[in-house]
Design a protein around this motif. Structure first.
Motif, PDB file in Angstrom:
ATOM      1  N   ARG A 166       2.572 -13.617  -4.477  1.00  0.00           N
ATOM      2  CA  ARG A 166       1.123 -13.718  -4.416  1.00  0.00           C
ATOM      3  C   ARG A 166       0.629 -15.042  -5.012  1.00  0.00           C
ATOM      4  N   GLU A 211      -4.253 -17.086   0.306  1.00  0.00           N
ATOM      5  CA  GLU A 211      -4.809 -15.773   0.642  1.00  0.00           C
ATOM      6  C   GLU A 211      -4.621 -15.427   2.117  1.00  0.00           C
ATOM      7  N   LYS A 262       4.233  -8.085   1.374  1.00  0.00           N
ATOM      8  CA  LYS A 262       4.771  -6.745   1.576  1.00  0.00           C
ATOM      9  C   LYS A 262       5.983  -6.557   0.677  1.00  0.00           C
ATOM     10  N   TYR A 268       2.997 -12.468   6.808  1.00  0.00           N
ATOM     11  CA  TYR A 268       3.394 -11.801   5.570  1.00  0.00           C
ATOM     12  C   TYR A 268       4.678 -12.415   5.026  1.00  0.00           C
ATOM     13  N   LYS A 289      -0.249 -12.474   3.575  1.00  0.00           N
ATOM     14  CA  LYS A 289      -0.220 -11.229   2.819  1.00  0.00           C
ATOM     15  C   LYS A 289       1.195 -10.963   2.303  1.00  0.00           C
ATOM     16  N   ARG A 343       0.760  -2.703  -5.736  1.00  0.00           N
ATOM     17  CA  ARG A 343      -0.532  -3.156  -5.233  1.00  0.00           C
ATOM     18  C   ARG A 343      -1.257  -3.993  -6.285  1.00  0.00           C
ATOM     19  N   LYS A 364       6.088 -10.441   9.804  1.00  0.00           N
ATOM     20  CA  LYS A 364       6.379 -10.315   8.382  1.00  0.00           C
ATOM     21  C   LYS A 364       7.790 -10.852   8.163  1.00  0.00           C
ATOM     22  N   THR A 366      -1.831   1.265   2.882  1.00  0.00           N
ATOM     23  CA  THR A 366      -0.925   0.316   2.235  1.00  0.00           C
ATOM     24  C   THR A 366       0.512   0.537   2.708  1.00  0.00           C
ATOM     25  N   THR A 376      -7.330   3.959   1.667  1.00  0.00           N
ATOM     26  CA  THR A 376      -6.814   2.615   1.371  1.00  0.00           C
ATOM     27  C   THR A 376      -5.372   2.690   0.916  1.00  0.00           C
ATOM     28  N   GLY A 403      -0.024  -7.461  -6.409  1.00  0.00           N
ATOM     29  CA  GLY A 403      -0.387  -8.329  -5.294  1.00  0.00           C
ATOM     30  C   GLY A 403       0.095  -7.897  -3.931  1.00  0.00           C
ATOM     31  N   ASP A 431       0.070  -6.145  -0.423  1.00  0.00           N
ATOM     32  CA  ASP A 431      -0.888  -5.606   0.536  1.00  0.00           C
ATOM     33  C   ASP A 431      -0.302  -4.436   1.314  1.00  0.00           C
ATOM     34  N   ARG A 432       1.003  -4.450   1.525  1.00  0.00           N
ATOM     35  CA  ARG A 432       1.708  -3.363   2.193  1.00  0.00           C
ATOM     36  C   ARG A 432       2.959  -3.030   1.391  1.00  0.00           C
TER      37      ARG A 432
END
Length: 231
Positions: free
Chosen positions: A181, A186, A191, A160, A189, A206, A133, A17, A13, A209, A211-212
């Motif tokens: 965030r 939701e 980054k 994103y 996402k 992370r 993104k 990321t 995981t 908030g 995600d990447r």
């Protein structure tokens, strides 16, 4: 070997990321190829390469679980909308599946949020279902401009919001990631990019908030994870 804290992701995981960044203008093609090999070895989420390097990355990462991403109007965001749209189409045709576009920062700072939203929507349409993104370059924006921009990204249908290019005076901050965030739903996402060079920084982003995370220090980050927690 330490036991990971309760909220620490497992190794895979954590690796997924990371978008491994290969965007420095001086990189040779061999360095890009080596970077793709590193991304495959660590099984990260994606590489983010310069537009001209997309065919190289697609070939290098064929058969892996690492996506190929690239950038639009990077790093300043000030090209014509028609050029951004053409870039999106060309990158998808070349094999990129993730597109990181820079907004027109001057428009945002001038209060032309609707124009920014419409431009993002045009790129989203040109991306034809591939991930988009949107880089806001938070270092140049005040709080109200940031919030307006994050909302415009969501209204335009992008996937994103992203903090920064990594080429501005400031990069990702925990405060900006938390604000992103808290502002978008939701569906969208988050980054972060610019300054995420350690495992602790990755985990903190992370937790805030993200995600990447864009990173160039991928090997150091994931090697540190393995030293602390194993795989």
């Amino acid at each position: 070997m330490a036991t990971p804290p309760a909220r620490t992701p497992d190794y895979r995981t954590a690796a997924k990321t990371i978008d491994h960044s290969l965007l420095r203008p001086e990189l040779t093609l061999q360095e890009v190829a080596d970077g793709c090999a590193l991304a495959a070895r660590y099984d990260v989420a994606s590489v983010c390469v310069r537009p001209a390097d997309v065919p190289l990355a697609v070939e290098a990462l064929a058969g892996t679980d690492v996506a190929v991403g690239s950038v639009i109007a990077f790093p300043h965001g000030s090209t014509l909308t028609s050029v951004k749209v053409a870039e999106a189409r060309a990158l998808v045709e070349a094999g990129a599946t993730e597109l990181d576009m820079v907004v027109n920062i001057g428009w945002l700072r001038s209060g032309l949020v609707d124009r920014v939203r419409d431009e993002i929507a045009a790129v989203v349409a040109a991306a034809d279902g591939h991930l988009v993104k949107v880089i806001l370059e938070n270092a140049y924006l005040d709080h109200d401009q940031k919030v307006a921009a994050y909302r415009a990204v969501e209204e335009a249908g992008a996937d994103y919001v992203k903090t920064s290019t990594g080429f501005a005076p400031g990069g990702a901050t925990l405060e900006d990631v938390a604000l992103m965030r808290a502002t978008v739903s939701e569906r969208v996402k988050v980054k972060c990019a610019g300054g995420v060079r350690t495992l602790d920084a990755l985990l903190e982003m992370r937790e805030a908030g993200a995600d990447r995370s864009g990173a160039t220090a991928t090997a150091a980050i994931l090697d540190e994870y393995e030293r602390r927690f194993g795989r």
